[in-house]
Scaffold this motif. Structure first.
Motif, short mmCIF file in Angstrom:
data_model
loop_
_atom_site.label_atom_id
_atom_site.label_comp_id
_atom_site.label_asym_id
_atom_site.label_seq_id
_atom_site.Cartn_x
_atom_site.Cartn_y
_atom_site.Cartn_z
N LEU A 197 0.84 -1.20 0.00
CA LEU A 197 0.00 0.00 0.00
C LEU A 197 0.87 1.25 0.00
CD1 LEU A 197 -2.74 -0.95 2.61
CD2 LEU A 197 -2.96 -0.88 0.12
N PRO A 198 0.44 2.29 -0.72
CA PRO A 198 1.14 3.57 -0.65
C PRO A 198 0.80 4.28 0.65
CG PRO A 198 -0.78 3.78 -2.04
CD PRO A 198 -0.70 2.33 -1.62
N ASP A 199 1.39 5.44 0.87
CA ASP A 199 1.08 6.24 2.06
C ASP A 199 -0.23 7.02 1.90
OD1 ASP A 199 3.46 5.53 3.47
OD2 ASP A 199 4.58 6.90 2.17
N LEU A 200 -0.62 7.28 0.66
CA LEU A 200 -1.82 8.05 0.36
C LEU A 200 -2.34 7.63 -1.01
CD1 LEU A 200 -3.77 10.60 0.72
CD2 LEU A 200 -1.96 11.90 -0.41
N VAL A 201 -3.66 7.59 -1.17
CA VAL A 201 -4.26 7.30 -2.47
C VAL A 201 -5.18 8.46 -2.85
CG1 VAL A 201 -5.78 5.76 -3.78
CG2 VAL A 201 -4.21 4.81 -2.09
N VAL A 202 -4.95 9.02 -4.05
CA VAL A 202 -5.85 10.00 -4.63
C VAL A 202 -6.62 9.24 -5.71
CG1 VAL A 202 -6.06 12.19 -5.85
CG2 VAL A 202 -4.25 11.88 -4.14
N LEU A 203 -7.92 9.12 -5.53
CA LEU A 203 -8.72 8.17 -6.28
C LEU A 203 -9.87 8.83 -7.04
CD1 LEU A 203 -9.39 5.15 -6.77
CD2 LEU A 203 -10.55 5.16 -4.55
N ASP A 204 -9.91 8.59 -8.34
CA ASP A 204 -11.04 9.01 -9.17
C ASP A 204 -12.16 7.98 -8.99
OD1 ASP A 204 -12.60 10.27 -11.12
OD2 ASP A 204 -11.52 9.38 -12.79
N ILE A 205 -13.38 8.40 -9.13
CA ILE A 205 -14.52 7.49 -8.97
C ILE A 205 -14.80 6.71 -10.26
CG2 ILE A 205 -17.01 7.34 -8.51
CD1 ILE A 205 -15.36 7.93 -6.05
N GLY A 206 -14.86 7.43 -11.38
CA GLY A 206 -15.19 6.80 -12.66
C GLY A 206 -13.95 6.26 -13.35
N LEU A 207 -13.64 5.01 -13.09
CA LEU A 207 -12.44 4.38 -13.65
C LEU A 207 -12.82 3.17 -14.49
CD1 LEU A 207 -10.24 4.25 -10.44
CD2 LEU A 207 -9.86 5.74 -12.41
N PRO A 208 -12.03 2.87 -15.51
CA PRO A 208 -12.23 1.60 -16.21
C PRO A 208 -11.75 0.44 -15.34
CG PRO A 208 -10.42 2.85 -17.22
CD PRO A 208 -11.00 3.70 -16.13
N GLY A 209 -12.27 -0.74 -15.62
CA GLY A 209 -11.90 -1.90 -14.80
C GLY A 209 -12.62 -1.82 -13.46
N ILE A 210 -11.88 -1.90 -12.40
CA ILE A 210 -12.46 -1.75 -11.06
C ILE A 210 -12.74 -0.27 -10.86
CG2 ILE A 210 -12.04 -2.03 -8.59
CD1 ILE A 210 -10.01 -4.25 -9.33
N ASP A 211 -14.00 0.10 -10.57
CA ASP A 211 -14.30 1.53 -10.41
C ASP A 211 -13.78 2.04 -9.07
OD1 ASP A 211 -16.26 1.28 -8.31
OD2 ASP A 211 -17.82 0.92 -9.76
N GLY A 212 -13.77 3.36 -8.93
CA GLY A 212 -13.20 4.00 -7.75
C GLY A 212 -13.87 3.62 -6.44
N LEU A 213 -15.20 3.45 -6.45
CA LEU A 213 -15.89 3.09 -5.21
C LEU A 213 -15.52 1.68 -4.76
CD1 LEU A 213 -19.41 4.63 -5.86
CD2 LEU A 213 -17.63 5.46 -4.32
N ASP A 214 -15.46 0.74 -5.71
CA ASP A 214 -15.08 -0.62 -5.36
C ASP A 214 -13.62 -0.66 -4.89
OD1 ASP A 214 -15.39 -3.37 -4.97
OD2 ASP A 214 -14.70 -3.82 -7.01
N LEU A 215 -12.76 0.07 -5.57
CA LEU A 215 -11.35 0.13 -5.17
C LEU A 215 -11.22 0.72 -3.76
CD1 LEU A 215 -8.45 -0.44 -5.95
CD2 LEU A 215 -8.39 1.77 -7.10
N CYS A 216 -11.99 1.75 -3.47
CA CYS A 216 -11.99 2.34 -2.13
C CYS A 216 -12.43 1.31 -1.08
CB CYS A 216 -12.90 3.56 -2.11
SG CYS A 216 -12.88 4.46 -0.54
N ARG A 217 -13.46 0.56 -1.36
CA ARG A 217 -13.93 -0.47 -0.42
C ARG A 217 -12.83 -1.52 -0.17
NH1 ARG A 217 -18.45 -0.23 -3.93
NH2 ARG A 217 -20.08 1.05 -3.03
#
Length: 82
Positions: free
Chosen positions: A50-70
């Motif tokens: 894991l990195p120290d911080l993640v800046v995450l877009d919601i609308g992503l191809p593949g695994i979307d941002g919400l699922d990745l956040c979960r």
């Protein structure tokens, strides 16, 4: 955490221009940034470390941002996610 080590920041953003601009600013300020264009490639790396911080877009191809956040939150409740 080692105070002399640059912070690792993952930028998960499918728009290349935005991703590159943020990575440039991070590098200029001495941070170790890694960019990902989709959630699938980001998750593949995050499963290893894991990195120290993640800046995450919601609308992503593949695994979307919400699922990745979960998924990230399930691995670490303390990981900062923006």
């Amino acid at each position: 955490m080692d105070a002399t080590r640059p912070r690792s920041v993952a930028i998960v953003e499918d728009e290349e221009g935005i991703r590159d601009s943020v990575l440039f600013a991070l590098a200029r300020d001495g941070h170790a940034g890694v960019g990902y264009a989709d959630g699938t490639s980001a998750w593949s790396d995050f499963e290893r470390a894991l990195p120290d911080l993640v800046v995450l877009d919601i609308g992503l191809p593949g695994i979307d941002g919400l699922d990745l956040c979960r998924r990230l939150r399930a691995r670490s409740e303390a990981l900062p996610i923006i």
